[in-house]
Design a protein around this motif. Structure first.
Motif, mmCIF file in Angstrom:
data_model
loop_
_atom_site.group_PDB
_atom_site.id
_atom_site.type_symbol
_atom_site.label_atom_id
_atom_site.label_comp_id
_atom_site.label_asym_id
_atom_site.label_seq_id
_atom_site.Cartn_x
_atom_site.Cartn_y
_atom_site.Cartn_z
ATOM 1 N N GLN A 175 1.888 12.082 -4.952
ATOM 2 C CA GLN A 175 0.623 12.270 -4.248
ATOM 3 C C GLN A 175 0.527 11.281 -3.098
ATOM 4 O OE1 GLN A 175 -2.945 12.649 -6.689
ATOM 5 N NE2 GLN A 175 -1.694 13.059 -8.493
ATOM 6 N N SER A 176 -0.182 11.675 -2.061
ATOM 7 C CA SER A 176 -0.344 10.820 -0.877
ATOM 8 C C SER A 176 -1.796 10.393 -0.724
ATOM 9 C CB SER A 176 0.111 11.557 0.390
ATOM 10 O OG SER A 176 1.497 11.798 0.350
ATOM 11 N N PHE A 177 -1.971 9.127 -0.359
ATOM 12 C CA PHE A 177 -3.284 8.572 -0.091
ATOM 13 C C PHE A 177 -3.185 7.728 1.174
ATOM 14 C CE2 PHE A 177 -2.906 9.286 -4.597
ATOM 15 C CZ PHE A 177 -4.115 9.858 -4.947
ATOM 16 N N ASP A 178 -4.152 7.865 2.039
ATOM 17 C CA ASP A 178 -4.145 7.117 3.307
ATOM 18 C C ASP A 178 -2.881 7.388 4.106
ATOM 19 O OD1 ASP A 178 -6.636 5.298 2.922
ATOM 20 O OD2 ASP A 178 -5.484 4.940 1.113
ATOM 21 N N GLY A 179 -2.252 8.530 3.879
ATOM 22 C CA GLY A 179 -1.069 8.909 4.642
ATOM 23 C C GLY A 179 0.244 8.422 4.069
ATOM 24 N N TYR A 180 0.215 7.804 2.884
ATOM 25 C CA TYR A 180 1.440 7.272 2.277
ATOM 26 C C TYR A 180 1.551 7.770 0.845
ATOM 27 C CZ TYR A 180 1.135 4.338 6.365
ATOM 28 O OH TYR A 180 1.038 3.900 7.665
ATOM 29 N N GLU A 181 2.791 7.890 0.381
ATOM 30 C CA GLU A 181 3.064 8.537 -0.903
ATOM 31 C C GLU A 181 3.296 7.511 -2.010
ATOM 32 O OE1 GLU A 181 6.730 11.135 -2.765
ATOM 33 O OE2 GLU A 181 6.138 11.547 -0.690
ATOM 34 N N ILE A 182 2.770 7.807 -3.197
ATOM 35 C CA ILE A 182 3.098 7.014 -4.374
ATOM 36 C C ILE A 182 4.498 7.412 -4.832
ATOM 37 C CG2 ILE A 182 2.481 6.525 -6.780
ATOM 38 C CD1 ILE A 182 -0.423 6.912 -6.031
ATOM 39 N N LYS A 183 5.392 6.435 -4.920
ATOM 40 C CA LYS A 183 6.810 6.705 -5.135
ATOM 41 C C LYS A 183 7.198 6.602 -6.605
ATOM 42 C CE LYS A 183 9.088 7.105 -1.869
ATOM 43 N NZ LYS A 183 9.364 8.309 -1.025
ATOM 44 N N GLN A 184 8.238 7.311 -6.968
ATOM 45 C CA GLN A 184 8.763 7.262 -8.334
ATOM 46 C C GLN A 184 9.336 5.883 -8.633
ATOM 47 O OE1 GLN A 184 8.950 9.861 -10.770
ATOM 48 N NE2 GLN A 184 9.570 8.179 -12.090
ATOM 49 N N GLU A 185 10.120 5.357 -7.713
ATOM 50 C CA GLU A 185 10.747 4.036 -7.891
ATOM 51 C C GLU A 185 10.033 3.062 -6.965
ATOM 52 O OE1 GLU A 185 13.639 1.290 -9.451
ATOM 53 O OE2 GLU A 185 13.418 3.399 -9.972
ATOM 54 N N GLY A 186 9.037 2.379 -7.511
ATOM 55 C CA GLY A 186 8.223 1.481 -6.705
ATOM 56 C C GLY A 186 6.977 2.214 -6.243
ATOM 57 N N TYR A 187 5.986 2.321 -7.127
ATOM 58 C CA TYR A 187 4.814 3.162 -6.857
ATOM 59 C C TYR A 187 4.183 2.875 -5.493
ATOM 60 C CZ TYR A 187 4.987 3.952 -11.955
ATOM 61 O OH TYR A 187 5.371 4.266 -13.224
ATOM 62 N N PHE A 188 4.057 1.603 -5.163
ATOM 63 C CA PHE A 188 3.326 1.213 -3.950
ATOM 64 C C PHE A 188 4.277 0.739 -2.847
ATOM 65 C CE2 PHE A 188 0.945 0.151 -7.850
ATOM 66 C CZ PHE A 188 0.061 1.215 -7.815
ATOM 67 N N LEU A 189 5.518 1.194 -2.942
ATOM 68 C CA LEU A 189 6.571 0.795 -2.016
ATOM 69 C C LEU A 189 6.215 1.081 -0.565
ATOM 70 C CD1 LEU A 189 9.486 0.126 -1.134
ATOM 71 C CD2 LEU A 189 10.131 2.420 -1.903
ATOM 72 N N GLU A 190 5.736 2.275 -0.262
ATOM 73 C CA GLU A 190 5.459 2.618 1.137
ATOM 74 C C GLU A 190 4.372 1.726 1.712
ATOM 75 O OE1 GLU A 190 4.823 6.712 2.005
ATOM 76 O OE2 GLU A 190 6.846 7.303 1.396
ATOM 77 N N TYR A 191 3.376 1.403 0.901
ATOM 78 C CA TYR A 191 2.294 0.534 1.362
ATOM 79 C C TYR A 191 2.828 -0.885 1.609
ATOM 80 C CZ TYR A 191 -0.410 4.412 -0.565
ATOM 81 O OH TYR A 191 -0.908 5.655 -0.850
ATOM 82 N N GLY A 192 3.626 -1.372 0.664
ATOM 83 C CA GLY A 192 4.189 -2.714 0.818
ATOM 84 C C GLY A 192 5.105 -2.822 2.024
ATOM 85 N N ASN A 193 5.853 -1.752 2.294
ATOM 86 C CA ASN A 193 6.762 -1.774 3.439
ATOM 87 C C ASN A 193 5.994 -1.854 4.754
ATOM 88 O OD1 ASN A 193 9.206 -1.620 4.865
ATOM 89 N ND2 ASN A 193 9.058 0.604 5.012
ATOM 90 N N VAL A 194 4.908 -1.084 4.869
ATOM 91 C CA VAL A 194 4.094 -1.150 6.091
ATOM 92 C C VAL A 194 3.548 -2.559 6.285
ATOM 93 C CG1 VAL A 194 1.957 -0.336 7.177
ATOM 94 C CG2 VAL A 194 3.492 1.298 6.070
ATOM 95 N N ILE A 195 3.017 -3.131 5.217
ATOM 96 C CA ILE A 195 2.449 -4.481 5.331
ATOM 97 C C ILE A 195 3.531 -5.496 5.651
ATOM 98 C CG2 ILE A 195 1.386 -6.340 3.965
ATOM 99 C CD1 ILE A 195 -0.350 -4.104 2.686
ATOM 100 N N SER A 196 4.713 -5.326 5.077
ATOM 101 C CA SER A 196 5.802 -6.273 5.349
ATOM 102 C C SER A 196 6.220 -6.263 6.814
ATOM 103 C CB SER A 196 7.014 -5.958 4.459
ATOM 104 O OG SER A 196 7.681 -4.778 4.885
ATOM 105 N N LYS A 197 5.916 -5.169 7.528
ATOM 106 C CA LYS A 197 6.191 -5.108 8.968
ATOM 107 C C LYS A 197 5.028 -5.631 9.788
ATOM 108 C CE LYS A 197 9.310 -1.161 8.377
ATOM 109 N NZ LYS A 197 9.501 0.302 8.554
ATOM 110 N N ASP A 198 3.838 -5.693 9.155
ATOM 111 C CA ASP A 198 2.653 -6.211 9.835
ATOM 112 C C ASP A 198 2.632 -7.736 9.877
ATOM 113 O OD1 ASP A 198 1.530 -3.711 10.312
ATOM 114 O OD2 ASP A 198 0.211 -3.763 8.553
ATOM 115 N N ILE A 199 3.203 -8.356 8.842
ATOM 116 C CA ILE A 199 3.069 -9.799 8.672
ATOM 117 C C ILE A 199 4.438 -10.445 8.523
ATOM 118 C CG2 ILE A 199 0.756 -9.612 7.669
ATOM 119 C CD1 ILE A 199 1.985 -9.906 4.904
ATOM 120 N N ASN A 200 4.468 -11.753 8.659
ATOM 121 C CA ASN A 200 5.732 -12.489 8.606
ATOM 122 C C ASN A 200 5.832 -13.399 7.391
ATOM 123 O OD1 ASN A 200 6.910 -11.532 11.117
ATOM 124 N ND2 ASN A 200 5.286 -12.689 12.139
ATOM 125 N N ILE A 201 4.980 -13.170 6.389
ATOM 126 C CA ILE A 201 5.114 -13.879 5.121
ATOM 127 C C ILE A 201 5.648 -12.896 4.089
ATOM 128 C CG2 ILE A 201 3.378 -15.649 5.580
ATOM 129 C CD1 ILE A 201 1.348 -13.963 4.038
#
Length: 362
Positions: free
Chosen positions: A265-291
Motif C-alpha cells: 500500500q502507498s501513503f503520501d506517495g511512497y510504498e510500504i515495503k516487504q523488506e524494510g516497511y518504511f524503507l522508502e520514507y527513510g531513503n527520502v529523509i536520508s537524502k534530505d539530511i546529512n546525519i
C-alpha cells in the motif's frame, strides 16, 4: 562499496557494524521498572551476538507513567547504579547501548483510572480509545524537565547516548500530530508550534548533557490516516532536528502489528515495503539530511539489507523480533551463515511472563 560489517561513526560513537537492536519491550523488570537478573541476561546475549548498537526498551521518565507492565524506568537516580552494571556488561563485548526514553501517554489501556495520563488535547488515541488530560504549561514544563533529567541519568549510568521516542502515537508524536494536537497556544496549530515540545526537550537536554553526548530521535514517517501527521511534515521535522544538532534519526511508523498486512500500500506517495516497511520514507529523509538515518521494520534477509545499504543513503538497520528468536543472529550472519531469520513474525512473543519467542524458544 559500503559494508554492513565495517566501523562507522554515529555522533561520537564508533560502531563495529551497521546493525541496531531497535527498542523492544521485554516485560522483564520489577513492578517499578528496575532491572532483574533475567533482563541483564537478555542484554548480555544481544551483546555477545555482535549487535553493534543496542537500544533499550523504552524507559518511562516519570514514575506515574508506565503504559505497560515490566517496562524499564529512568524516573529517579535510584536507577543509575544498576544501569552502570548494564552498560559495563554490554561494553565488555564491544557493543554500544542507548537508553530510549519516552512518555507513552494515551497509547495504553494499563491501569486506567489509577493515574493521570497527559495528552496535548482531549482526543482519544485511535487504537486504545484512551483519553488524556490536556496539559497546562506547567505540566509541559514538568515533562520536559523529566526528559532532561532522564538524559542526565543515562549519561551518568554509562549509556553511549539516548534516543528520544517521538513515534508510535506516544506523547511527543501526539504533539506533532494535527489530529491529536488541537491546542490554540504556542504548542498547537502550525507545524512550528507542534514541534515546540520536542524541540524544547532536545534543546534543554543538550544543555544538560553537553555537545558531545549522542542524542537520537525516533519519528513516525507518516501517521497513515487522513488528518494525521504527513510524511512531508516529518521531512520538515527531520531537517529542523539536524539543524539544531540531533545526531541521528530512526524512521518508523504508527502501524504496530499491521505493517505486514499493509505491504504494497502507498501513503503520501511512497510504498510500504516487504523488506524494510518504511524503507522508502527513510531513503527520502536520508537524502534530505546529512546525519545518519536508521530504518526499522520487516528486515530479515542480509542480502536484501546489503542491497539497501548500497542502493540508498540509509546508514543503519534496526531489528527487533528476529532477535527475540535469535539473539546471536548478527554473529551468525557475520560468520557467513546467511540463512533468513527463523522469526515468522507471528507476534505471539508478547506474553504475561515476559516477551520472548514462543515458537522456537519455548
Amino acid at each position: 562499496m559500503k559494508k554492513l560489517f565495517e566501523k562507522t561513526q554515529l555522533g561520537n560513537m564508533t560502531l563495529k557494524n551497521r546493525f541496531v537492536r531497535s527498542a523492544t519491550w521485554e516485560n522483564r523488570t520489577t513492578k517499578d521498572g528496575h532491572m532483574t537478573d533475567e533482563l541483564y541476561k537478555v542484554y548480555e546475549e544481544l551483546a555477545k551476538g555482535e549487535v553493534g548498537l543496542i537500544v533499550t526498551g523504552y524507559a518511562n521518565v516519570v514514575k506515574e507513567e508506565q503504559p505497560n507492565p515490566g517496562m524499564m524506568g529512568i524516573y529517579n537516580d535510584s536507577f543509575i547504579d544498576e544501569y552502570k552494571k548494564l552498560t559495563d556488561l554490554v561494553h565488555e563485548y564491544d557493543s554500544k547501548i542507548l537508553m530510549q526514553i519516552a512518555y507513552g501517554g494515551t497509547k495504553t489501556t494499563y491501569n486506567l483510572g489509577e493515574r493521570v495520563i497527559f495528552a496535548p488535547s482531549e482526543v482519544a488515541e485511535r487504537g486504545t480509545n484512551t483519553l488524556g488530560k490536556p496539559m497546562t504549561k506547567d505540566e509541559i514544563d514538568y515533562i520536559v524537565n523529566a526528559f532532561v533529567e532522564a538524559g542526565r541519568r543515562s549519561m551518568e549510568a554509562g549509556f553511549d547516548g539516548v534516543e528520544i521516542h517521538g513515534a508510535h502515537t506516544y506523547l511527543i508524536n501526539q504533539f506533532l500530530s494535527p489530529y491529536y494536537n488541537k491546542r490554540e497556544d504556542e504548542y498547537g496549530g502550525s507545524l512550528e508550534n507542534r514541534m515546540r515540545f520536542l524541540m524544547e526537550i532536545y534543546s534543554k537536554m543538550r544543555e544538560k548533557v553537553g555537545h558531545d553526548y549522542p542524542i537520537l530521535v525516533k519519528l513516525t514517517a507518516s501517521e497513515f490516516f487522513e488528518g494525521g501527521l504527513t510524511f512531508e511534515e516529518t521531512r520538515i521535522i527531520c531537517k529542523k532536528l539536524e539543524e539544531i544538532g540531533v545526531d541521528g534519526i530512526e524512521i518508523s511508523g504508527n502501524i504496530h502489528g499491521k505493517a505486514k498486512s499493509m505491504v504494497g500500500q502507498s501513503f503520501d506517495g511512497y510504498e510500504i515495503k516487504q523488506e524494510g516497511y518504511f524503507l522508502e520514507y527513510g531513503n527520502v529523509i536520508s537524502k534530505d539530511i546529512n546525519i545518519p538515518v536508521i530504518t526499522v521494520g520487516g528486515l530479515k534477509d542480509i542480502n536484501n539489507i546489503d542491497n539497501i545499504l548500497n542502493e540508498t543513503n540509509i546508514d543503519y538497520f534496526a531489528i527487533s523480533r528476529p532477535l527475540l528468536t535469535e539473539p546471536n543472529l548478527i554473529k551468525r550472519w557475520k560468520d557467513g551463515d546467511e540463512k533468513q531469520v527463523k522469526c515468522v513474525r507471528c507476534s505471539k512473543c508478547r506474553t504475561s511472563n515476559g516477551n520472548y519467542c514462543t515458537v522456537f524458544n519455548k
